[in-house]
Design a protein around this motif. Structure first.
Motif, PDB file in Angstrom:
ATOM      1  N   UNK A   1      15.825  -8.509  -0.771  1.00  0.00           N
ATOM      2  CA  UNK A   1      14.723  -8.672  -1.852  1.00  0.00           C
ATOM      3  C   UNK A   1      14.368  -7.136  -2.325  1.00  0.00           C
ATOM      4  N   UNK A   2      13.889  -6.433  -1.172  1.00  0.00           N
ATOM      5  CA  UNK A   2      13.314  -5.016  -1.421  1.00  0.00           C
ATOM      6  C   UNK A   2      14.451  -4.170  -2.215  1.00  0.00           C
ATOM      7  N   UNK A   3      15.502  -4.185  -1.637  1.00  0.00           N
ATOM      8  CA  UNK A   3      16.568  -3.306  -2.283  1.00  0.00           C
ATOM      9  C   UNK A   3      16.693  -3.753  -3.910  1.00  0.00           C
ATOM     10  N   UNK A   4      17.002  -4.993  -4.092  1.00  0.00           N
ATOM     11  CA  UNK A   4      17.077  -5.786  -5.390  1.00  0.00           C
ATOM     12  C   UNK A   4      15.847  -5.228  -6.279  1.00  0.00           C
ATOM     13  N   UNK A   5      15.088  -5.032  -5.877  1.00  0.00           N
ATOM     14  CA  UNK A   5      13.592  -4.684  -6.622  1.00  0.00           C
ATOM     15  C   UNK A   5      13.276  -3.275  -6.691  1.00  0.00           C
ATOM     16  N   UNK A   6      14.553  -2.496  -6.364  1.00  0.00           N
ATOM     17  CA  UNK A   6      14.428  -0.916  -6.586  1.00  0.00           C
ATOM     18  C   UNK A   6      14.119   0.022  -5.508  1.00  0.00           C
ATOM     19  N   UNK A   7      13.755  -0.657  -4.318  1.00  0.00           N
ATOM     20  CA  UNK A   7      13.360   0.162  -3.062  1.00  0.00           C
ATOM     21  C   UNK A   7      14.521   0.684  -2.331  1.00  0.00           C
ATOM     22  N   UNK A   8      14.291   1.709  -1.856  1.00  0.00           N
ATOM     23  CA  UNK A   8      15.211   2.563  -0.847  1.00  0.00           C
ATOM     24  C   UNK A   8      14.919   2.214   0.409  1.00  0.00           C
ATOM     25  N   UNK A   9      16.111   1.748   1.045  1.00  0.00           N
ATOM     26  CA  UNK A   9      15.841   0.968   2.433  1.00  0.00           C
ATOM     27  C   UNK A   9      17.148   1.506   3.196  1.00  0.00           C
ATOM     28  N   UNK A  10      16.783   2.059   4.470  1.00  0.00           N
ATOM     29  CA  UNK A  10      18.009   2.464   5.397  1.00  0.00           C
ATOM     30  C   UNK A  10      17.535   1.396   6.540  1.00  0.00           C
ATOM     31  N   UNK A  11      18.328   0.966   7.189  1.00  0.00           N
ATOM     32  CA  UNK A  11      18.504   0.261   8.444  1.00  0.00           C
ATOM     33  C   UNK A  11      18.943   0.955   9.507  1.00  0.00           C
ATOM     34  N   UNK A  12      18.218   1.088  10.554  1.00  0.00           N
ATOM     35  CA  UNK A  12      18.860   1.630  11.925  1.00  0.00           C
ATOM     36  C   UNK A  12      18.924   0.620  12.900  1.00  0.00           C
ATOM     37  N   UNK A  13      19.870   0.126  13.124  1.00  0.00           N
ATOM     38  CA  UNK A  13      20.107  -0.741  14.356  1.00  0.00           C
ATOM     39  C   UNK A  13      20.279   0.012  15.823  1.00  0.00           C
ATOM     40  N   UNK A  14      19.657  -0.572  16.651  1.00  0.00           N
ATOM     41  CA  UNK A  14      19.530   0.340  17.919  1.00  0.00           C
ATOM     42  C   UNK A  14      20.367  -0.786  19.004  1.00  0.00           C
ATOM     43  N   UNK A  15      21.225  -0.092  19.835  1.00  0.00           N
ATOM     44  CA  UNK A  15      21.920  -0.901  20.904  1.00  0.00           C
ATOM     45  C   UNK A  15      23.331  -1.151  20.451  1.00  0.00           C
ATOM     46  N   UNK A  16      24.223  -1.240  21.378  1.00  0.00           N
ATOM     47  CA  UNK A  16      25.422  -1.654  20.980  1.00  0.00           C
ATOM     48  C   UNK A  16      25.675  -3.193  20.586  1.00  0.00           C
ATOM     49  N   UNK A  17      26.422  -3.351  19.559  1.00  0.00           N
ATOM     50  CA  UNK A  17      26.200  -4.818  19.073  1.00  0.00           C
ATOM     51  C   UNK A  17      27.537  -5.029  18.220  1.00  0.00           C
ATOM     52  N   UNK A  18      27.893  -6.081  17.978  1.00  0.00           N
ATOM     53  CA  UNK A  18      28.815  -6.274  16.916  1.00  0.00           C
ATOM     54  C   UNK A  18      28.311  -6.486  15.471  1.00  0.00           C
ATOM     55  N   UNK A  19      28.694  -5.975  14.515  1.00  0.00           N
ATOM     56  CA  UNK A  19      28.002  -5.928  13.166  1.00  0.00           C
ATOM     57  C   UNK A  19      29.143  -6.466  12.072  1.00  0.00           C
ATOM     58  N   UNK A  20      28.834  -7.521  11.363  1.00  0.00           N
ATOM     59  CA  UNK A  20      29.612  -7.749  10.406  1.00  0.00           C
ATOM     60  C   UNK A  20      29.269  -7.017   9.046  1.00  0.00           C
TER      61      UNK A  20
ATOM     62  N   UNK B   1       0.910  -1.251  -0.234  1.00  0.00           N
ATOM     63  CA  UNK B   1      -0.002   0.103   0.068  1.00  0.00           C
ATOM     64  C   UNK B   1       0.708   1.371   0.057  1.00  0.00           C
ATOM     65  N   UNK B   2       2.148   1.073  -0.022  1.00  0.00           N
ATOM     66  CA  UNK B   2       3.006   2.355   0.129  1.00  0.00           C
ATOM     67  C   UNK B   2       2.817   3.037  -1.401  1.00  0.00           C
ATOM     68  N   UNK B   3       2.951   4.390  -1.148  1.00  0.00           N
ATOM     69  CA  UNK B   3       3.438   5.152  -2.427  1.00  0.00           C
ATOM     70  C   UNK B   3       4.581   4.679  -3.140  1.00  0.00           C
ATOM     71  N   UNK B   4       4.628   4.786  -4.401  1.00  0.00           N
ATOM     72  CA  UNK B   4       5.800   4.282  -5.252  1.00  0.00           C
ATOM     73  C   UNK B   4       6.772   5.322  -5.213  1.00  0.00           C
ATOM     74  N   UNK B   5       8.104   5.068  -4.785  1.00  0.00           N
ATOM     75  CA  UNK B   5       9.090   5.740  -4.566  1.00  0.00           C
ATOM     76  C   UNK B   5       9.545   6.158  -2.940  1.00  0.00           C
ATOM     77  N   UNK B   6       8.569   5.392  -2.233  1.00  0.00           N
ATOM     78  CA  UNK B   6       8.851   5.747  -0.732  1.00  0.00           C
ATOM     79  C   UNK B   6       9.937   5.066  -0.205  1.00  0.00           C
ATOM     80  N   UNK B   7      10.623   5.835   0.537  1.00  0.00           N
ATOM     81  CA  UNK B   7      12.114   5.393   1.303  1.00  0.00           C
ATOM     82  C   UNK B   7      11.611   4.677   2.530  1.00  0.00           C
ATOM     83  N   UNK B   8      12.157   3.442   2.952  1.00  0.00           N
ATOM     84  CA  UNK B   8      11.753   2.560   3.964  1.00  0.00           C
ATOM     85  C   UNK B   8      12.914   2.765   4.986  1.00  0.00           C
TER      86      UNK B   8
END
Length: 172
Positions: free
Chosen positions: A129-148, A105-112
């Motif tokens: 999958x979302x990125x590969x299908x052309x969506x703009x996605x930003x992930x904000x991970x909260x909390x201290x953690x090890x990230x690869x 239901x999100x409008x085309x071109x919406x950044x997630x």
């Protein structure tokens, strides 16, 4: 003839079920997640960008989840902040299910913008999958953690404290 809009629309998704750690709910991470979502919404609203909010919670008022379509009217930020204030630690459904349903239901071109405490394998696959299908996605991970960083499917930022939000830049 319709031309695509140049308005920067953003849908903020908050994953309540990601704040469960070792069978216990992490209240501090939950509050940081709420604060992160509220700050992003405020910043975007101040710029005049349409912003929406989706949370897989059982809200304190009626037990419903939260689905607010992106909008830029004067009351939008108030509606989002009130919804975040009513967010509880109880998940109404899995975050993955919410994301799949609301994407349609999100409008085309919406950044997630995804706000969560940890990235599960199923969510990682969905974001890829979302990125590969052309969506703009930003992930904000909260909390201290090890990230690869090599395993991250989309652009991401680690938010350990509210001041870390100053480093986040949304790409249009």
């Amino acid at each position: 003839i319709f031309e695509p809009t140049t308005t920067f629309k953003v849908a903020i998704f908050l994953a309540i079920d990601s704040f469960q750690r070792n069978g216990a709910f992490d209240e501090d991470l939950f509050e940081l997640g709420i604060s992160t979502a509220a700050t992003i919404a405020y910043h975007l609203s101040e710029q005049g960008s349409p912003v929406g909010l989706y949370v897989n919670t059982q809200s304190a008022e009626g037990g419903q989840g939260i689905s607010i379509l992106p909008g830029a009217n004067r009351d939008q930020l108030i509606q989002i902040l009130e919804a975040l204030a009513k967010t509880t630690e109880k998940a109404k459904e899995s975050f993955d299910a919410l994301l799949i349903r609301e994407m349609e239901g999100l409008p085309a071109g919406t950044t997630l913008v995804m706000v969560c405490a940890e990235l599960s394998e199923p969510l990682s696959g969905l974001l890829r999958d979302m990125k590969e299908s052309g969506h703009k996605v930003l992930l904000l991970l909260v909390g201290e953690q090890e990230i690869n960083s090599r395993n991250m499917p989309v652009p991401w930022h680690l938010i350990c404290q509210p001041g870390d939000l100053g480093e986040v830049r949304c790409v249009q």
